[in-house]
Scaffold this active site. Structure first.
Site, PDB file in Angstrom:
ATOM      1  N   ALA A  11     -10.585  -0.724   6.693  1.00 38.64           N
ATOM      2  CA  ALA A  11     -10.799  -0.301   8.083  1.00 38.64           C
ATOM      3  C   ALA A  11      -9.879  -1.050   9.044  1.00 38.64           C
ATOM      4  CB  ALA A  11     -12.262  -0.492   8.471  1.00 38.64           C
ATOM      5  N   GLY A  12      -8.656  -1.312   8.600  1.00 40.96           N
ATOM      6  CA  GLY A  12      -7.675  -1.959   9.469  1.00 40.96           C
ATOM      7  C   GLY A  12      -7.019  -0.945  10.383  1.00 40.96           C
ATOM      8  N   ASN A  13      -5.785  -1.240  10.790  1.00 42.10           N
ATOM      9  CA  ASN A  13      -5.080  -0.335  11.706  1.00 42.10           C
ATOM     10  C   ASN A  13      -4.844   1.045  11.107  1.00 42.10           C
ATOM     11  OD1 ASN A  13      -4.872  -2.025  13.921  1.00 42.10           O
ATOM     12  ND2 ASN A  13      -2.950  -2.940  13.236  1.00 42.10           N
ATOM     13  N   GLY A  15      -6.515   2.389   8.501  1.00 41.01           N
ATOM     14  CA  GLY A  15      -7.825   2.994   8.241  1.00 41.01           C
ATOM     15  C   GLY A  15      -8.433   3.613   9.488  1.00 41.01           C
ATOM     16  N   ASN A  96      -2.985  -8.296  -3.391  1.00 40.94           N
ATOM     17  CA  ASN A  96      -3.436  -6.912  -3.341  1.00 40.94           C
ATOM     18  C   ASN A  96      -3.817  -6.345  -4.701  1.00 40.94           C
ATOM     19  OD1 ASN A  96      -3.285  -6.972  -0.610  1.00 40.94           O
ATOM     20  ND2 ASN A  96      -1.388  -5.812  -0.424  1.00 40.94           N
ATOM     21  N   ILE A 119      -2.074   3.700  -0.168  1.00 39.94           N
ATOM     22  CA  ILE A 119      -1.062   3.299   0.820  1.00 39.94           C
ATOM     23  C   ILE A 119      -0.727   1.809   0.682  1.00 39.94           C
ATOM     24  CG2 ILE A 119      -0.509   3.218   3.297  1.00 39.94           C
ATOM     25  CD1 ILE A 119      -2.292   5.498   3.832  1.00 39.94           C
ATOM     26  N   THR A 120      -1.590   1.070  -0.007  1.00 39.41           N
ATOM     27  CA  THR A 120      -1.438  -0.386  -0.115  1.00 39.41           C
ATOM     28  C   THR A 120      -0.101  -0.772  -0.762  1.00 39.41           C
ATOM     29  OG1 THR A 120      -3.835  -0.557  -0.331  1.00 39.41           O
ATOM     30  CG2 THR A 120      -2.561  -2.480  -0.991  1.00 39.41           C
ATOM     31  N   ARG A 152      10.921   8.894   8.557  1.00 42.38           N
ATOM     32  CA  ARG A 152      11.798   7.917   9.224  1.00 42.38           C
ATOM     33  C   ARG A 152      13.251   8.395   9.187  1.00 42.38           C
ATOM     34  NH1 ARG A 152       8.527   2.695   6.721  1.00 42.38           N
ATOM     35  NH2 ARG A 152       7.126   2.472   8.518  1.00 42.38           N
ATOM     36  N   HIS A 176       9.139   2.634  -2.936  1.00 45.94           N
ATOM     37  CA  HIS A 176       8.940   2.421  -1.496  1.00 45.94           C
ATOM     38  C   HIS A 176       9.353   0.990  -1.192  1.00 45.94           C
ATOM     39  CE1 HIS A 176       7.363   3.022   2.455  1.00 45.94           C
ATOM     40  NE2 HIS A 176       6.371   2.170   2.320  1.00 45.94           N
TER      41      HIS A 176
END
Length: 320
Positions: A11-13, A15, A96, A119-120, A152, A176
């Site tokens: 639930a960070g930015n 999330g 992670n 996404i991690t 991008r 990535h």
């Protein structure tokens, strides 16, 4: 009729942004999970109060219990530590990897039928580890990287050519990270390949090479500017595009970190390639003909991902 359920792990930015996008697009009800007590609950409450203003009826719930993700149709995983200035994506590996283990076990126990988007970072290693820990079918676990990297690249090209981003189609393959492969010959403006635009005098090879390099370090550029974290608006938007293609069976052709078993000469590895995402998850891996230089660049990228997996297996012997 049961409503579609989207579980967001972390639930960070990213999330929080995912939760807002999923709810406002009415993709389904949203469960926001985090290990930190209060944070997902607070964000869910805040976001649910956007409903009357924006006109969405999606329900949002915050939780610290994996049991609440039960029956999720889509799970998007952002849990873990974000990059700080000076850190490479690979510096995050040890921290992670432990997070992916607990997330994978939570998914396995509660939502084994979900389509999972990771996404991690470091992305290509984490999505592989998450698949291993969760035991889900390979076609139901993907990594979000290529959509973002291509966006991008497209943004920078649209600026260079002074055209609408809607008319720019780009292609980014590989890992990535700094070894990603923006494929110039398959990138177009209104169907006109970039090499032709160079011949037409719209730009020069040197300028395009600089844009390719800027794309490779696009995430790092944002980290350096923010100083306190990493990108979150465009990564969240990119993951939602993938989720939407799955939920609505759109069959979009999107570059994602997908599991390869022989395609592009790569085996048992997650690498960024174009795939078709529909109701069955990754329905097809699109193999395009690459120039010798693009092939060589892709191999460098693959080798970098392989090194990360060796490191993962060294940290957690259950992956070996």
């Amino acid at each position: 009729m049961a409503r579609t359920k989207i579980a967001l792990i972390g639930a960070g930015n990213i999330g929080g942004t995912l939760a807002h996008l999923a709810a406002s697009k009415e993709l389904g009800d949203v469960v926001l999970f985090d290990v930190v007590e209060g944070v997902p609950q607070g964000k869910a409450l805040d976001l649910s109060q956007c409903g009357p203003v924006e006109g969405f009826d999606a329900k949002l719930k915050g939780t610290n219990d994996y049991a609440d993700i039960a029956g999720a149709d889509v799970i998007i995983v952002t849990a873990g530590v974000a990059r700080k200035p000076g850190m490479s994506r690979d510096d995050l590996l040890g921290i992670n990897l432990k997070v992916m283990k607990s997330v994978g076990e939570g998914i396995k126990a509660n939502a084994p039928d979900a389509f999972v988007i990771c996404i991690t970072n470091p992305l290509d290693a984490m999505v592989w580890a998450l698949r291993e820990f969760s035991g889900l079918p390979h076609n139901k676990v993907v990594g979000m990287a290529g959509v973002l990297d291509s966006a991008r690249f497209a943004t920078f090209l649209a600026e260079e050519f002074n055209v609408s981003v809607q008319d720019v189609t780009t292609f980014v393959l590989g890992g990535h990270g700094d070894t990603m492969v923006p494929v110039v010959e398959y990138s177009t403006v209104a169907g006109i390949p970039i090499p032709d635009l160079i011949k037409m005098g719209w730009s020069t090879q040197e300028r395009i090479d600089a844009i390719v390099q800027r794309t490779r370090s696009g995430g790092g550029e944002i980290v350096a500017l923010l100083k306190t974290g990493s990108a979150f608006y465009a990564p969240a938007t990119s993951a939602i595009a993938m989720a939407e293609s799955y939920l609505k069976d759109k069959k979009r052709v999107l570059p994602c970190a997908a599991y390869l078993s022989g395609e592009y000469g790569v085996d048992d590895l997650y690498v960024g390639v174009p795939v078709i995402i529909g109701a069955n998850g990754v329905e097809k891996i699109v193999e395009i003909n690459l120039s010798d230089s693009a092939k060589a660049n892709l191999q460098v990228s693959v080798d970098a991902v392989k090194e990360l997996l060796v490191a993962c297996k060294g940290i957690d012997s259950s992956l070996a």
